[in-house]
Each structure stands twice: as structure tokens, then as C-alpha cells.
Design a protein around this motif. Structure first.
Motif, PDB file in Angstrom:
ATOM      1  N   HIS A 726       0.838  -1.205   0.000  1.00 24.37           N
ATOM      2  CA  HIS A 726       0.000   0.000   0.000  1.00 24.37           C
ATOM      3  C   HIS A 726       0.872   1.256   0.000  1.00 24.37           C
ATOM      4  O   HIS A 726       0.587   2.233  -0.711  1.00 24.37           O
ATOM      5  CB  HIS A 726      -0.914  -0.012   1.225  1.00 24.37           C
ATOM      6  CG  HIS A 726      -2.023   0.993   1.155  1.00 24.37           C
ATOM      7  ND1 HIS A 726      -1.870   2.290   1.583  1.00 24.37           N
ATOM      8  CD2 HIS A 726      -3.310   0.907   0.701  1.00 24.37           C
ATOM      9  CE1 HIS A 726      -3.002   2.960   1.403  1.00 24.37           C
ATOM     10  NE2 HIS A 726      -3.881   2.139   0.868  1.00 24.37           N
ATOM     11  N   VAL A 729       2.510   1.618  -3.521  1.00 22.54           N
ATOM     12  CA  VAL A 729       1.540   2.103  -4.516  1.00 22.54           C
ATOM     13  C   VAL A 729       1.290   3.593  -4.299  1.00 22.54           C
ATOM     14  O   VAL A 729       1.091   4.352  -5.254  1.00 22.54           O
ATOM     15  CB  VAL A 729       0.234   1.288  -4.437  1.00 22.54           C
ATOM     16  CG1 VAL A 729      -0.841   1.897  -5.329  1.00 22.54           C
ATOM     17  CG2 VAL A 729       0.483  -0.155  -4.854  1.00 22.54           C
ATOM     18  N   LEU A 732       3.953   5.377  -6.103  1.00 17.55           N
ATOM     19  CA  LEU A 732       3.707   5.338  -7.554  1.00 17.55           C
ATOM     20  C   LEU A 732       2.607   6.324  -7.950  1.00 17.55           C
ATOM     21  O   LEU A 732       2.675   6.943  -9.013  1.00 17.55           O
ATOM     22  CB  LEU A 732       3.321   3.921  -7.968  1.00 17.55           C
ATOM     23  CG  LEU A 732       4.433   2.871  -7.873  1.00 17.55           C
ATOM     24  CD1 LEU A 732       3.880   1.489  -8.155  1.00 17.55           C
ATOM     25  CD2 LEU A 732       5.555   3.204  -8.845  1.00 17.55           C
ATOM     26  N   ARG A 733       1.611   6.480  -7.107  1.00 17.30           N
ATOM     27  CA  ARG A 733       0.533   7.416  -7.419  1.00 17.30           C
ATOM     28  C   ARG A 733       1.059   8.843  -7.535  1.00 17.30           C
ATOM     29  O   ARG A 733       0.656   9.606  -8.419  1.00 17.30           O
ATOM     30  CB  ARG A 733      -0.541   7.329  -6.324  1.00 17.30           C
ATOM     31  CG  ARG A 733      -1.878   7.952  -6.704  1.00 17.30           C
ATOM     32  CD  ARG A 733      -1.929   9.417  -6.374  1.00 17.30           C
ATOM     33  NE  ARG A 733      -3.179  10.015  -6.801  1.00 17.30           N
ATOM     34  CZ  ARG A 733      -3.345  11.315  -7.004  1.00 17.30           C
ATOM     35  NH1 ARG A 733      -2.340  12.146  -6.815  1.00 17.30           N
ATOM     36  NH2 ARG A 733      -4.515  11.778  -7.390  1.00 17.30           N
ATOM     37  N   MET A 819       7.470   1.375 -12.065  1.00 18.46           N
ATOM     38  CA  MET A 819       6.608   0.576 -11.185  1.00 18.46           C
ATOM     39  C   MET A 819       7.330  -0.699 -10.764  1.00 18.46           C
ATOM     40  O   MET A 819       7.292  -1.087  -9.595  1.00 18.46           O
ATOM     41  CB  MET A 819       5.297   0.239 -11.898  1.00 18.46           C
ATOM     42  CG  MET A 819       4.385   1.410 -12.162  1.00 18.46           C
ATOM     43  SD  MET A 819       2.874   0.910 -13.007  1.00 18.46           S
ATOM     44  CE  MET A 819       2.063  -0.039 -11.734  1.00 18.46           C
ATOM     45  N   VAL A 858      -1.367  -4.500  -9.658  1.00 12.72           N
ATOM     46  CA  VAL A 858      -0.250  -3.611  -9.997  1.00 12.72           C
ATOM     47  C   VAL A 858       0.559  -4.203 -11.153  1.00 12.72           C
ATOM     48  O   VAL A 858       0.952  -3.488 -12.087  1.00 12.72           O
ATOM     49  CB  VAL A 858       0.651  -3.382  -8.767  1.00 12.72           C
ATOM     50  CG1 VAL A 858       1.867  -2.540  -9.134  1.00 12.72           C
ATOM     51  CG2 VAL A 858      -0.142  -2.708  -7.654  1.00 12.72           C
ATOM     52  N   LEU A 861      -1.162  -3.725 -14.446  1.00 12.82           N
ATOM     53  CA  LEU A 861      -0.987  -2.357 -14.951  1.00 12.82           C
ATOM     54  C   LEU A 861       0.384  -2.204 -15.605  1.00 12.82           C
ATOM     55  O   LEU A 861       0.516  -1.533 -16.630  1.00 12.82           O
ATOM     56  CB  LEU A 861      -1.165  -1.345 -13.819  1.00 12.82           C
ATOM     57  CG  LEU A 861      -1.008   0.137 -14.195  1.00 12.82           C
ATOM     58  CD1 LEU A 861      -1.976   0.518 -15.311  1.00 12.82           C
ATOM     59  CD2 LEU A 861      -1.224   1.021 -12.974  1.00 12.82           C
ATOM     60  N   ILE A 879      -3.876   6.067 -15.423  1.00 11.93           N
ATOM     61  CA  ILE A 879      -3.030   5.406 -14.417  1.00 11.93           C
ATOM     62  C   ILE A 879      -3.298   5.990 -13.036  1.00 11.93           C
ATOM     63  O   ILE A 879      -3.432   5.262 -12.044  1.00 11.93           O
ATOM     64  CB  ILE A 879      -1.547   5.552 -14.798  1.00 11.93           C
ATOM     65  CG1 ILE A 879      -1.258   4.771 -16.092  1.00 11.93           C
ATOM     66  CG2 ILE A 879      -0.643   5.065 -13.682  1.00 11.93           C
ATOM     67  CD1 ILE A 879       0.136   4.994 -16.649  1.00 11.93           C
ATOM     68  N   LEU A 883      -4.690   3.814  -9.836  1.00 11.47           N
ATOM     69  CA  LEU A 883      -3.938   3.738  -8.577  1.00 11.47           C
ATOM     70  C   LEU A 883      -4.755   4.302  -7.421  1.00 11.47           C
ATOM     71  O   LEU A 883      -4.683   3.803  -6.294  1.00 11.47           O
ATOM     72  CB  LEU A 883      -2.611   4.485  -8.708  1.00 11.47           C
ATOM     73  CG  LEU A 883      -1.606   3.881  -9.699  1.00 11.47           C
ATOM     74  CD1 LEU A 883      -0.348   4.745  -9.802  1.00 11.47           C
ATOM     75  CD2 LEU A 883      -1.221   2.462  -9.295  1.00 11.47           C
ATOM     76  N   ASP A 884      -5.544   5.349  -7.682  1.00 10.46           N
ATOM     77  CA  ASP A 884      -6.429   5.879  -6.632  1.00 10.46           C
ATOM     78  C   ASP A 884      -7.432   4.817  -6.184  1.00 10.46           C
ATOM     79  O   ASP A 884      -7.712   4.661  -4.991  1.00 10.46           O
ATOM     80  CB  ASP A 884      -7.179   7.114  -7.148  1.00 10.46           C
ATOM     81  CG  ASP A 884      -6.313   8.368  -7.103  1.00 10.46           C
ATOM     82  OD1 ASP A 884      -5.362   8.372  -6.305  1.00 10.46           O
ATOM     83  OD2 ASP A 884      -6.583   9.308  -7.856  1.00 10.46           O
ATOM     84  N   LEU A 886      -7.049   1.559  -6.283  1.00 10.17           N
ATOM     85  CA  LEU A 886      -6.343   0.540  -5.496  1.00 10.17           C
ATOM     86  C   LEU A 886      -6.062   1.031  -4.087  1.00 10.17           C
ATOM     87  O   LEU A 886      -6.165   0.277  -3.113  1.00 10.17           O
ATOM     88  CB  LEU A 886      -5.034   0.164  -6.193  1.00 10.17           C
ATOM     89  CG  LEU A 886      -5.151  -0.504  -7.573  1.00 10.17           C
ATOM     90  CD1 LEU A 886      -3.770  -0.771  -8.152  1.00 10.17           C
ATOM     91  CD2 LEU A 886      -5.943  -1.806  -7.484  1.00 10.17           C
ATOM     92  N   LEU A 887      -5.695   2.302  -3.956  1.00  8.98           N
ATOM     93  CA  LEU A 887      -5.400   2.846  -2.627  1.00  8.98           C
ATOM     94  C   LEU A 887      -6.646   2.952  -1.770  1.00  8.98           C
ATOM     95  O   LEU A 887      -6.594   2.808  -0.550  1.00  8.98           O
ATOM     96  CB  LEU A 887      -4.737   4.222  -2.765  1.00  8.98           C
ATOM     97  CG  LEU A 887      -3.323   4.210  -3.363  1.00  8.98           C
ATOM     98  CD1 LEU A 887      -2.846   5.628  -3.635  1.00  8.98           C
ATOM     99  CD2 LEU A 887      -2.348   3.506  -2.421  1.00  8.98           C
TER     100      LEU A 887
END
Length: 989
Positions: A726, A729, A732-733, A819, A858, A861, A879, A883-884, A886-887
């Protein structure tokens, strides 16, 4: 022959009772004790010819029974007499026992007459069994332990007791029998004791070790794992070794009492109130230091009492300091160097609070009447207005006739707590205040004159003076003189006006005529200030107004036309960009409502003079505002420093400073500053912020915000396994958000990699390094074509490698590699493959495998970012949205992608990088970047690769590998080593 008859036998028993030792050391555990039992043991005598056998004799002394076994057939041939014990059970952990014998053997020469077969020795045998066989006896099942021989033999007059101890090794079944074979001796067994040795339960260095059976010849030192006593801890697992003789040896590791506890007689006791013990200390509890108190027991430190504090750099074990008192005797004196300068002096505070890190700061307010406001940036302090260690400072650029209020505050290492104290209405920061003013005796100087308005018969003028007086306290009078520039008459007429304000309207002038004007200030005492230079102003001609009206109307019409054309152009461009890169996958990845920002990136290389681009997009900084502290790296053009930027009236800011090394060419200087021209156009929380540049002084500098944790790839390698999926990621966001901003400005980075991402203490990631970046051309393909230069192959999309065409889609490919780097904690993409092998593998559809513990969503992606068709890759906006999601849904990160350690770790099955077997454990650990655990393996006795292959997860934990990521890397590597494949390739040829 009666060997034990009469008085001699009684004397023998007397010697026996007093001679046999009966003490047992704590480290011996008895399985059989013939003497201590005190009953008939029921041992089995056996003889092949049913002749004389071992006999049991009972004697009584003081109410206690004693039994002995004896035999004496020295006058008969071919003796083979056996005496077998009952079944002796053993503990499963006992493989080695001691047999202690006490016996008497008769001297063969002490017999009267001939002794046909007299011997002076007998034999000890052992036989193992899983159950008691009763009276069944087979001497073939016994194996010989030793021949027992006396040190001293007995005769008719003297009895000598012999003691022998023999070791029986390698016992493995449920129990065993001992047997004594007589082959013609006259012997009496007085005592048989069977025992094994243990290392008793003990406490050493605050670690508890349980009782342990001593090992044998095959394991002379048996390792025992201990645990810390209550309220204690250990960095390494405490261990000790049990030796064959039951002694503890070779302790490894030790425990320490927790903070707030001290060692007392092998245990950890709480510190009493008023005492403390800090973390990492091996000492006893200490009394609380000055100005602190400990009201509870078990304190690891003593809090400061009210009104006293510790600085953030002070040790927690040190005393507490008070806030300093106010500075004393603050005065101001006029400087002899400049009439606009004051010098402030003061005395140090009477009470420093017990500290020696005293500094001062100065604040200024300018008051006009009852209105006061900060002096601002217009005044100058020498040497500075903050961080002063001396008790004086000069203040310049002051205006006369104003009241100034100067406040000098004293600071120390604990002054940060003063603001908190103020908020609690306890105590404000200590300061001294002085109200003063500055007066000039000389008239001010006219600094500039300007035309305010004009027509054909009048001129309106105004001017500035220095220093400027306060109007309420003094009125400055002026003398203005003017004349025609070209006077055709012989007499020149000068008109002189007396004025009481710094402006004038001169009327009744001639149209289209030039006039020369000068102004002089007058003092109240009749003195005159410095006169201004004569300046020329011209009245308008009579026909000029009509011409002006026509020109103004034409200019307005032209501006309206240009505005309409610009609007049409922008709308057309936006419509065309909205259809760029549209494909069948767009409905999956993006929303048709996406629009680009109004601001568009401008390539600084389009400027004819690059210096103009720098001044347009970057702020010039004076080098005196920059303090270099430490070299933190070297860039392409020179050193990179960590430093402080302190602008006038602004707070200090930590910055990174790139410098241009001496001896540069002008082209290098332009390339160096072009990066600042690029960065200066960006404003986003995930793009590195440009603070400014230094171009007017040497060396040239680029000043950016300072990112404490440095480059992302190195930071992740240093913290391998420490962050959750978490958190990764989330990093990465932030990178994706920065790239979304750049792509919306029609900008291509071209060198997106984890090494070019910087991280601050809040784990916020920011895109940096714009040296390879270029703007997108205004064409449907939106590409940048370059004819040369290096390309980072491992991070670059295949079409960019093949055709040198870069797009935001090629940046998306690079983001997929980033990533992978992040989820693999800074692992090098494609490992040790050459650039040629990387390009060949990508063209053959190979893609990097999922990193260890990488969430499946992930990794999917990543694969989308690496699609061969660039039009099908997601956009950065898509993207960020994914990612938002997933978070916001952490459960979506729990499904882990398939992981093949043989591919992901790039290990041959049992070989090093050259194909030969690993020669040592350290070489293997170095190959998987786990060299920091070499000493752990050595201490645990794992020194060969064969031992490594036998290790399990629990074994790896026990040697001190605690981080989950490191534990899995080592475990997966061992799994790869166990694979019998001799070589392993990432992709099939």
C-alpha cells in the motif's frame, strides 16, 4: 572358598560403608544406583555349565541393608560366569551414560596352593532393547564395553576398594542391560551406579537456559537457545553450548534490561521513582538530572519540570534548561558611514537558562503616527537579522523622520518551546524593544523627475527625493526653474517657482516647444540640497491631438482582431489534440471529457538567446542569499550541494544547489541553464520545485528544493522489505500524478526512471532531471525525433529505441519500468542482461516478471504499460485513476501475482555468475545482495552450501534474519538452488 567370611568380611563392610562416596553433583542424573536402592536388585546370574555363579550377599548395618555380588571360582577351568542387571530405561535425549563401579579383586598370589585359572580382571558388556526381555538371556546380544582391571588387589590382610568409570556411547533404543562377565577372578561388586550428565538450568547474562542433557563424542558441544528474563530484550537470540562434562561454555549474545529497568541478582527490576535508565544503557538506574523529575517507577527518562526543556539535539539523559531572559541595555547609534544607517547594541541576557547556544534575532516596525507596519525587505541588516551570535547589528536604508521600533529576541536550543509556552499563556519569548527615529539636517536630494501629463500649453511634472521625510513632521520646500531650450532672443528668460510639494503643473507655455527644467530642495535653515540635472520636456503641437485620436482608434481595432484570431487558433488546436491517439481502447482507459490545461510548455531552445529564456522562466537569486553546506553529489556540469536559501525577509529553506564547474564552454552554460528554463515552467507538488538561478555571478547555479531521502532507487534498496504494498503504490501514485501534469502540458520527459525520482521525509515522490526532456511538436503524432545522444535502453519504449520517436506513450512505458523498480525495492531492471540482450528479449515479447510480493493488479498495470502498440497503452490520467482506486480499496492489493524465484532473482540453480558452483556462503549471499547476513550464517555454523540447502524458513529466522523481504529473498534463493537445472535463461532461445 569363603572369600567373605569371618571378621575380615565385617571389616570389609566397614570399609565399604565408609569408603563409598554418596554425594551426587547436580549435573548428574542417576538411572541405577545399586547401593542407594537397599533391596535385592534381582540381577540375573548365568553360566553355560550351570556351575558356580555370581552370588548376592546381604548385610545389615544400623538398620540399612547392603547388597553385594561376588564370585570366586579360581580353582576351576573354563570360567564364563555372567551377571546381568535388570532393564535400565533411558530418556530419549540420553545417548551417552556413565557406569561407575566400586569393586574388590583378590590377588591371585594370596591363595594357598595352586590356582588353576585365577584372573585379576573381569569384563563389562551392554545390550540395547526396546522392551524388558525378562529372564531370557543371550550372551550373543551383548557387546563388550571394557575390561575392568583393579588399581590395587586385595590379600588376606588388606582390602582395597577400586573405583572405575566407563562410558557407554550411542544408545538409541528404549533401554539397555549391563552385564558383568567373570572369566576366573575372585571379585566382589560393591556398587554399580549408572548416570548421565546434564548442564543444569541456569541464568547467564539475563538469559534463561533450560536443563540440557550433555552430548557425546559426536557432539561435544550442544547448542542451546535461551530466552531473556522478564523485562529484558536481546538484539540477537541468546545461545550457549552444553559440553560433554555438563559445563556451560561459549555463550553467544546477551540480554539487556528494558529501558526503565536495571539488573538485580540476575533479574530486571523497575527503577524507583526519581531514577531512570535510558535505552541502550548497561548501567544501573540513575538519579533524574537537574530540572527534571521522575514521579513513576520504571522510567526510561525523566520529564522536565514546568518551565524547563530539552532541545531536540539534547540527550534524553541530560539536564533540562530554562528559557533565557531578555537582552539588556538595547541602544541605537547613528552610523558614521551613512546617514540612513543605525547600529543597534545590547548586552547578553542576565540568565542564559544554563545554555551556551544563545543567538539573537531582530525585528523592525516603521511607525507613522499611530500606524505601524513591518519594515519589509527595503531595509538591510548587516550581518543578518536572525541567527546573530554577536550583540550588535547595523540597519541601513532607513527613511528619516519616521519612528522605528526594534525588537531583539534572544533564542537558545529550547526557544522553540517559547511559542508553545506563549500559546499556554505561560511565558512569552524574552525580548528587548527600542523606539528610535532618524533625522537628517541636510535637505534631501532630487533623485528623478518624470512627465505626468502634457498638452499644447502645459506640462505636469513630479519628482522623487532621497531620503524621503515624514510629511506630517516636516514640509520640504522646493525651487523649480525652467526655460525654453532654443531661445532666439539674446536674452534667456528663466522662470523660478517656489513649491511646497513634489509636483507642479506649469501653464501658459508655447505649443510644440521644448523646455529645460531643474529642481532643488530647500532646507528650513535656508540651506540648499543637491539640484537635479536639467531635463527636457516638450509641449504638444496643436494638430497632435487629432493624430493621436486616429492612431489610438486604429490600435484598438488591431488588438481586437488579433484577439479573435488567437481564440480561433486555440479552439482549433484543442479540438485536434482531443482526437490524437484515439483508438478502440480509449473507452477502456480514458474519459472523452479530458482537456489539457490552458498553460502549454515552451521549449527554451526555441529562443534565439537562451539567456532570455532563463530570465523569463526562472528567478534570479543573489549568491549572498545562498549558503552551501555539504557536497552531496556530482552532476554532469559540476558539484551538487546541500545548502540553505535565505531571501530578504523570508524564512530559511533547505535547497539543493547545482553548480557549473569552471572552464566551461558557452554551449555548456546554455545547456546547464536550459534545465532551469524547463523546471521554471512547472508548478506541481510531484514535480521538483525550482527556487531560482544564479546567472549574473560565477559560478552559475540552479537552486531547487532539497529532497532529504535522495534518489528513489537507492532509497528503496537501503530500505528493502520495510514498506508495505500500500505504501509503495502510494509512491507510484505521486509519480503518476506528476507525469499526468507534464503530459497535459504537451511535454515528454524521455528519461523517466527511479534514479530520477526524488523522495522527501514524507515519502513524497517528485519527478526531476529534465536533461533529456523535450517538448512535443505540434503534430498528430506528437513525437520528438532526435538524431543522436544516449538512450536509457532498459527504461525506453521499443519504438523510441528503434525510431527515436518519443511520446507521452513512451513515457508510459518508462513508468511501467519505474513501477517494477519500486515494487522490487530498487532492483536493476533486466538484472545483469546487456542492452543488446534487453532489446532482443523485448522484441521477442519477453516482459519483466512480477517482483516478489507484487499485487496482481499492480503487475497487470505494468503489462498494460508495456504493450507493443503504443496507442493501446493507458494514459497517465488513467493510471492515476486506477492507482487511486487501489489505494481506496486495500483488499485489492492482497492478491499477489505469480512469482518465479528462478527468473526474478536471476540465479543459476547451483552456480555463480560464471556458471561454476558457488564456492562459499558469502559468495552466494553477495549474488543475491544479502551480504549483510554473512556473519549471521558464520555464527550459526552454516559455512558450506550443502548446509544452506538444508535450511528451512525457521532456520533462517533463527540466525537473525527478521525483515520479511530479506527472509523471502533468501528462502526463494534456496528454492532456486535446490532446482537441479544446471543453467537458467530468462527467455528461451
Amino acid at each position: 572358598m569363603d572369600f567373605f567370611g569371618g571378621i575380615r568380611h565385617f571389616l570389609f563392610l566397614h570399609v565399604l560403608i565408609n569408603g563409598i562416596f554418596t554425594t551426587l553433583e547436580a549435573k548428574e542424573e542417576v538411572l541405577l544406583d545399586m547401593k542407594a536402592t537397599g533391596v535385592d536388585l534381582g540381577w540375573l546370574p548365568w553360566s553355560p555349565n550351570q556351575g558356580s555363579r555370581w552370588e548376592v550377599t546381604q548385610k545389615s548395618l544400623n538398620g540399612s541393608q547392603f547388597y553385594t555380588y561376588s564370585i570366586c571360582n579360581v580353582g576351576e577351568r573354563d570360567q564364563d560366569n555372567w551377571l546381568r542387571t535388570t532393564f535400565i530405561q533411558r530418556r530419549p535425549s540420553v545417548s551417552r551414560v556413565f557406569v561407575e563401579l566400586q569393586f574388590i579383586v583378590r590377588d591371585c598370589h594370596s591363595f594357598d596352593g595352586d590356582s588353576l585359572t585365577c584372573k585379576e580382571t573381569f569384563n563389562l558388556f551392554v545390550s540395547e532393547a526396546d522392551a524388558d526381555v525378562g529372564t531370557t538371556f543371550h550372551k550373543g546380544q551383548f557387546k563388550k564395553v571394557a575390561t575392568i582391571a583393579p588399581d590395587e588387589v586385595a590379600n588376606k590382610m588388606e582390602m582395597h576398594i577400586n573405583t572405575e568409570t566407563k562410558v557407554v556411547e550411542n544408545l538409541s533404543q528404549m533401554g539397555f542391560y549391563l552385564a558383568f562377565q567373570d572369566i576366573g577372578a575372585c571379585v566382589a561388586l560393591l556398587s554399580v551406579r549408572v548416570y548421565y550428565k546434564t548442564c543444569p538450568a541456569t541464568t547467564k547474562s539475563l538469559a534463561l537456559f533450560s536443563e540440557t542433557v550433555a552430548g557425546g563424542e559426536s557432539q561435544p558441544l550442544k547448542e542451546v537457545i535461551g530466552r531473556c528474563v522478564d523485562n529484558a530484550y536481546s538484539e540477537d537470540v541468546p545461545r550457549i553450548h552444553c559440553a560433554m562434562d555438563g559445563e556451560w561454555m561459549v555463550p553467544v549474545g546477551e540480554c539487556q534490561c528494558n529501558p526503565g529497568f536495571e539488573e538485580v541478582e540476575g533479574s530486571c527490576k523497575e527503577c524507583q521513582p526519581g531514577f531512570f535508565r535510558a535505552e541502550g544503557s548497561n548501567d544501573k538506574c540513575e538519579p533524574c538530572p537537574a530540572n527534571s523529575q521522575g514521579q513513576k517507577s520504571g522510567a526510561s527518562f525523566c520529564p522536565c519540570v514546568d518551565g524547563f526543556y530539552r532541545a531536540t539535539t539534547d540527550p534524553i539523559t541530560g539536564p533540562c534548561s530554562g528559557l533565557p531572559s531578555a537582552p539588556r541595555d538595547l541602544v541605537a547609534r547613528h552610523s558614521q558611514l551613512s546617514p540612513s544607517e543605525l547600529v543597534l547594541f545590547w548586552q547578553p541576557p542576565e540568565n542564559t537558562g544554563g545554555r551556551n547556544d544563545i543567538t539573537y534575532s531582530v525585528e523592525c516596525q516603521r511607525c507613522e503616527g499611530s500606524l505601524c507596519q513591518p519594515c519589509g525587505e527595503r531595509i538591510r541588516y548587516n550581518p543578518a537579522n536572525t541567527g546573530l551570535t554577536d550583540t550588535k547589528v547595523s540597519v541601513s536604508e532607513l527613511d528619516p523622520y519616521f519612528n522605528y521600533t526594534f525588537t531583539v529576541e534572544v533564542h537558545s536550543g529550547v526557544s522553540v518551546f517559547a511559542s508553545e509556552a506563549t500559546a499556554r499563556s505561560v511565558r512569552p519569548p524574552a525580548s528587548a524593544t527600542l523606539v528610535t527615529s532618524l533625522h537628517y539636517t541636510d535637505p534631501p536630494k532630487i533623485t528623478s523627475m518624470r512627465l505626468v501629463d502634457r498638452d499644447s500649453t502645459s506640462l505636469s511634472l513630479s519628482w522623487d527625493i532621497s531620503p524621503r521625510p515624514r510629511v506630517q513632521s516636516q514640509t520640504i520646500r522646493y525651487e523649480l526653474a525652467y526655460r525654453k531650450k532654443d531661445n532666439k532672443l539674446d536674452v534667456t528668460t528663466v522662470v523660478v517657482l517656489k513649491l511646497e510639494k513634489s509636483s507642479v503643473q506649469i501653464s501658459d507655455l508655447s505649443p510644440g516647444t521644448a523646455y529645460l527644467v531643474k529642481v532643488q530642495a530647500l532646507g528650513t535653515d535656508g540651506s540648499r540640497g543637491v539640484s537635479s540635472l536639467e531635463e527636457q520636456f516638450e509641449t504638444l503641437s496643436e494638430g497632435h491631438l487629432n493624430k493621436t485620436a486616429v492612431i489610438l482608434a486604429a490600435a484598438v481595432a488591431g488588438a481586437i482582431l488579433v484577439f479573435i484570431l488567437v481564440v480561433i487558433f486555440l479552439l482549433h488546436r484543442r479540438k485536434r489534440n482531443a482526437h490524437t491517439r484515439q483508438g478502440p481502447e480509449d473507452t477502456y482507459f480514458s474519459s472523452p471529457e479530458q482537456l489539457k490545461p490552458l498553460k502549454t510548455y515552451v521549449d527554451p531552445h526555441t529562443y534565439e538567446d537562451p539567456n532570455v529564456a532563463v530570465l523569463k522562466f526562472a528567478t534570479e537569486i543573489h549568491p549572498s542569499h545562498i549558503t552551501k553546506q555539504k557536497v552531496i553529489g556530482a552532476g554532469e556540469f559540476g558539484e551538487v550541494y546541500r545548502g540553505i536559501l535565505k531571501g530578504p525577509g523570508k524564512k530559511e529553506v533547505a535547497v539543493a544547489i547545482k553548480t557549473l564547474k569552471p572552464g566551461y564552454m558557452e554551449k555548456q552554460r546554455q545547456d546547464f541553464l536550459s534545465e532551469a528554463s524547463i523546471m521554471g515552467q512547472f508548478s506541481h507538488q510531484n514535480i521538483i520545485r525550482l527556487e531560482g538561478v544564479v546567472t549574473k555571478f560565477k559560478p552559475a547555479m540552479i537552486v531547487t528544493e532539497f529532497m532529504e531521502n535522495g534518489a528513489l532507487d537507492r532509497y528503496l534498496r537501503d530500505h528493502d522489505g520495510e514498506y508495505s504494498s500500500h505504501q509503495l503504490v502510494g509512491m507510484l501514485r505521486g509519480i503518476a500524478a506528476g507525469m499526468k501534469y507534464l503530459s497535459e502540458m504537451s511535454y515528454v520527459h524521455r528519461d523517466l526512471a527511479a534514479r530520477n525520482i526524488l523522495v522527501n521525509t514524507a515519502l513524497e515522490c517528485k519527478v526531476s532531471d529534465f536533461g533529456l526532456s523535450r517538448v512535443l511538436e505540434d503534430e498528430p503524432e506528437g513525437t520528438y525525433t532526435t538524431s543522436g545522444g544516449k538512450i536509457p535502453i532498459r527504461w525506453t519504449a521499443p519504438e523510441a529505441i528503434a525510431y527515436r520517436k518519443f511520446t507521452s506513450a513512451s513515457d508510459v512505458w518508462s513508468f511501467g519500468i519505474v513501477m517494477w523498480e519500486v515494487m522490487a525495492f530498487g532492483e536493476r531492471p533486466y538484472w545483469d542482461m546487456s542492452n543488446h540482450e534487453v532489446m532482443k528479449a523485448i522484441n521477442e515479447a519477453f516482459r519483466l516478471p512480477a517482483p516478489m510480493d507484487c499485487p496482481s493488479a499492480v503487475y497487470q498495470l505494468m503489462l498494460q504499460c508495456w504493450l507493443q502498440d503504443r496507442s493501446k497503452r493507458p494514459r497517465f490520467g488513467d493510471i492515476v485513476s486506477l492507482l487511486d482506486k487501489l489505494l481506496r480499496s486495500p483488499d485489492s492489493l492482497k492478491t499477489i501475482a505469480d512469482f518465479d524465484p528462478r527468473v526474478s532473482i536471476r540465479l543459476p540453480s547451483t552456480s555463480g555468475s560464471d556458471g561454476s558452483p558457488f564456492r562459499s556462503v558469502s559468495e552466494w549471499l553477495e549474488s543475491i545482495k544479502m551480504s549483510q547476513y554473512s556473519e549471521n550464517f558464520t555464527r550459526a555454523g552454516v559455512v558450506t552450501m550443502d548446509q544452506v540447502l538444508q535450511m528451512k524458513n525457521e532456520d533462517i529466522k533463527n540466525i537473525g534474519v527478521r525483515l520479511p523481504g530479506h527472509l523471502k529473498r533468501i528462502a526463494y534463493s534456496i528454492l532456486g538452488l535446490k532446482d537441479q537445472t544446471s543453467t537458467l535463461s530468462v527467455f528461451a532461445v
